[in-house]
Design a protein around this motif. Structure first.
Motif, short mmCIF file in Angstrom:
data_model
loop_
_atom_site.label_atom_id
_atom_site.label_comp_id
_atom_site.label_asym_id
_atom_site.label_seq_id
_atom_site.Cartn_x
_atom_site.Cartn_y
_atom_site.Cartn_z
N LEU A 64 -10.22 106.17 -8.64
CA LEU A 64 -9.28 107.21 -9.09
C LEU A 64 -9.95 108.20 -10.04
CD1 LEU A 64 -6.05 105.09 -9.71
CD2 LEU A 64 -6.56 106.58 -7.77
N ALA A 65 -11.26 108.22 -10.07
CA ALA A 65 -11.97 109.15 -10.95
C ALA A 65 -11.54 110.59 -10.66
CB ALA A 65 -13.48 109.01 -10.76
N GLY A 66 -11.22 111.31 -11.71
CA GLY A 66 -10.79 112.70 -11.57
C GLY A 66 -9.30 112.86 -11.35
N ARG A 67 -8.58 111.78 -11.10
CA ARG A 67 -7.14 111.86 -10.88
C ARG A 67 -6.38 111.76 -12.20
NH1 ARG A 67 -6.75 114.17 -5.99
NH2 ARG A 67 -7.71 112.93 -4.34
N VAL A 68 -5.16 112.29 -12.19
CA VAL A 68 -4.27 112.21 -13.34
C VAL A 68 -3.05 111.38 -12.94
CG1 VAL A 68 -2.81 113.49 -14.96
CG2 VAL A 68 -5.02 114.45 -14.23
N ALA A 69 -2.75 110.35 -13.70
CA ALA A 69 -1.64 109.45 -13.38
C ALA A 69 -0.65 109.39 -14.53
CB ALA A 69 -2.17 108.05 -13.08
N VAL A 70 0.62 109.51 -14.19
CA VAL A 70 1.71 109.34 -15.15
C VAL A 70 2.38 108.01 -14.87
CG1 VAL A 70 3.93 110.23 -15.96
CG2 VAL A 70 2.11 111.82 -15.31
N VAL A 71 2.52 107.17 -15.90
CA VAL A 71 3.20 105.89 -15.76
C VAL A 71 4.40 105.91 -16.70
CG1 VAL A 71 3.05 103.38 -15.94
CG2 VAL A 71 1.05 104.72 -15.21
N THR A 72 5.60 105.96 -16.15
CA THR A 72 6.78 105.92 -17.00
C THR A 72 7.08 104.47 -17.40
OG1 THR A 72 8.41 105.71 -15.21
CG2 THR A 72 7.71 107.94 -15.83
N GLY A 73 7.66 104.31 -18.57
CA GLY A 73 7.84 102.96 -19.09
C GLY A 73 6.51 102.29 -19.35
N GLY A 74 5.50 103.10 -19.69
CA GLY A 74 4.14 102.58 -19.84
C GLY A 74 3.86 101.91 -21.16
N GLY A 75 4.84 101.87 -22.05
CA GLY A 75 4.60 101.32 -23.37
C GLY A 75 4.69 99.81 -23.46
N GLN A 76 5.09 99.14 -22.39
CA GLN A 76 5.20 97.69 -22.44
C GLN A 76 5.28 97.12 -21.02
OE1 GLN A 76 8.90 96.40 -24.22
NE2 GLN A 76 10.15 97.68 -22.91
N GLY A 77 5.19 95.81 -20.94
CA GLY A 77 5.42 95.10 -19.69
C GLY A 77 4.56 95.57 -18.53
N LEU A 78 5.21 95.69 -17.37
CA LEU A 78 4.47 96.10 -16.18
C LEU A 78 3.87 97.49 -16.33
CD1 LEU A 78 6.74 94.83 -13.26
CD2 LEU A 78 4.62 93.83 -14.13
N GLY A 79 4.59 98.40 -16.98
CA GLY A 79 4.06 99.74 -17.15
C GLY A 79 2.76 99.75 -17.91
N ARG A 80 2.69 98.95 -18.94
CA ARG A 80 1.45 98.83 -19.71
C ARG A 80 0.31 98.34 -18.82
NH1 ARG A 80 -0.56 94.22 -22.48
NH2 ARG A 80 -2.10 94.75 -24.10
N ALA A 81 0.59 97.32 -18.00
CA ALA A 81 -0.43 96.78 -17.11
C ALA A 81 -0.87 97.82 -16.08
CB ALA A 81 0.09 95.52 -16.42
N PHE A 82 0.09 98.58 -15.53
CA PHE A 82 -0.26 99.61 -14.56
C PHE A 82 -1.13 100.69 -15.21
CE2 PHE A 82 4.10 98.69 -12.46
CZ PHE A 82 3.59 97.59 -11.80
N ALA A 83 -0.77 101.10 -16.41
CA ALA A 83 -1.54 102.14 -17.11
C ALA A 83 -2.98 101.68 -17.33
CB ALA A 83 -0.87 102.48 -18.43
N HIS A 84 -3.16 100.44 -17.76
CA HIS A 84 -4.50 99.91 -17.99
C HIS A 84 -5.31 99.88 -16.68
CE1 HIS A 84 -5.09 98.48 -22.16
NE2 HIS A 84 -3.76 98.43 -22.21
N ARG A 85 -4.69 99.44 -15.59
CA ARG A 85 -5.43 99.33 -14.33
C ARG A 85 -5.81 100.70 -13.78
NH1 ARG A 85 -6.63 95.96 -9.93
NH2 ARG A 85 -7.78 97.29 -8.49
N ALA B 135 3.85 107.30 -20.56
CA ALA B 135 5.13 107.94 -20.87
C ALA B 135 6.17 106.88 -21.17
CB ALA B 135 5.58 108.80 -19.69
N ASP B 136 6.80 106.99 -22.33
CA ASP B 136 7.76 105.98 -22.72
C ASP B 136 8.74 106.57 -23.72
OD1 ASP B 136 7.58 102.62 -22.44
OD2 ASP B 136 8.88 103.40 -24.02
N ARG B 137 9.97 106.06 -23.71
CA ARG B 137 10.96 106.49 -24.69
C ARG B 137 10.55 106.06 -26.09
NH1 ARG B 137 17.47 105.10 -24.41
NH2 ARG B 137 18.13 106.64 -25.97
N ASN B 138 9.86 104.93 -26.17
CA ASN B 138 9.35 104.42 -27.44
C ASN B 138 7.97 105.04 -27.68
OD1 ASN B 138 8.11 102.89 -29.50
ND2 ASN B 138 9.31 101.08 -28.99
N ALA B 139 7.96 106.09 -28.49
CA ALA B 139 6.71 106.84 -28.70
C ALA B 139 5.63 105.98 -29.33
CB ALA B 139 7.00 108.07 -29.55
#
Length: 258
Positions: A9-30, A41-45
């Motif tokens: 995914l080099a060069g790509r830009v990815a938005v992960v909503t609910g990325g501040g915890q749980g599955l979203g956090r794991a997706f963002a890291h991967r 992106a998360d409601r909890n800044a």
């Protein structure tokens, strides 16, 4: 972390909503490990900032925290603008934000209509608003990936979560209709239905007995963890799935066969 600059995914830009915890956090890291520049992106800044810092402190990871209420059109537009300003575009949108862990199990006729509306606002209107905001950016580039995180509960009709199950079933319909509509623009839309996944988020409604029952109902006899899902999301976000759209991939250890 392997060298992200050499990742798929080099060069790509990815938005992960609910990325501040749980599955979203794991997706963002991967996705960051695979080379994407990630908007957490998360409601909890504060939670979003923590995850972005985790990614940025790793070897070569790139991430920015973006506050958003996915149920609010103005907030989603602001998030989209912030990501485009920071990174120049949006190639991948993972619609992960949802109301679930705070819901109490109850018969459907005891669900308060206000709670029903809140679940629908976040779990259905949220992905709609995020896709609507990201699609023009993807159209301009002639390419994009939208990954909707649904739930394996739709295959088994899990009781006492009628609003949640209904909202996640709606995401599958949204995935199919969006895939047809956005395909000519080079935008692929797919969904994932995770099974019951153990994350760091506390779940008071899941007792040890219920955990044992979940595992007993699976072909693979262990609890699902975020690592079981990140590869599928990364695949749907990457070029290897470029001829795949409108599909729903079930990842639940063999609890439901779809």
């Amino acid at each position: 972390m392997a060298d992200p600059a050499a990742g798929p995914l080099a060069g790509r830009v990815a938005v992960v909503t609910g990325g501040g915890q749980g599955l979203g956090r794991a997706f963002a890291h991967r996705l960051a490990a695979d080379g994407a520049r990630v908007a957490v992106a998360d409601r909890n800044a504060d939670a979003a900032a923590t995850v972005a810092a985790e990614i940025s402190s790793a070897a070569g990871g790139t991430a920015v925290a973006v506050p958003v209420d996915v149920a609010d059109e103005v907030s989603v537009a602001a998030m989209t603008g912030q990501v485009v300003d920071a990174y120049g575009g949006i190639d991948v949108l993972v619609n992960n934000a949802a109301v679930f862990s705070t819901l109490a199990m109850r018969p459907f006729d005891e669900i308060d209509p206000a709670e029903w509306d809140r679940v629908m606002a976040v779990n259905v209107r949220g992905p709609f608003l995020c896709a609507r905001a990201a699609a023009p950016v993807m159209r301009h580039a002639g390419y994009g990936k939208i990954v909707n995180i649904s739930s394996a509960t739709v295959w088994i009709g899990r009781p006492h979560y009628l609003h949640y199950v209904t909202s996640k079933a709606a995401l599958i319909g949204m995935t199919r209709a969006l895939a047809t509509e956005l395909g000519p623009a080079g935008i692929r839309v797919n969904a994932v239905t995770p099974g019951a996944t153990r994350t760091e988020i506390p779940r008071a409604t899941v007792t040890p007995e219920q955990e044992r029952a979940i595992v007993a109902g699976q072909a693979i006899k262990r609890r699902q963890v975020p690592g079981d899902l990140v590869g599928v999301v990364a695949f749907l976000a990457g070029a290897d799935s470029d001829f795949m759209t409108g599909q729903t991939v079930n990842v639940d250890g063999g609890a439901a066969f779809h």
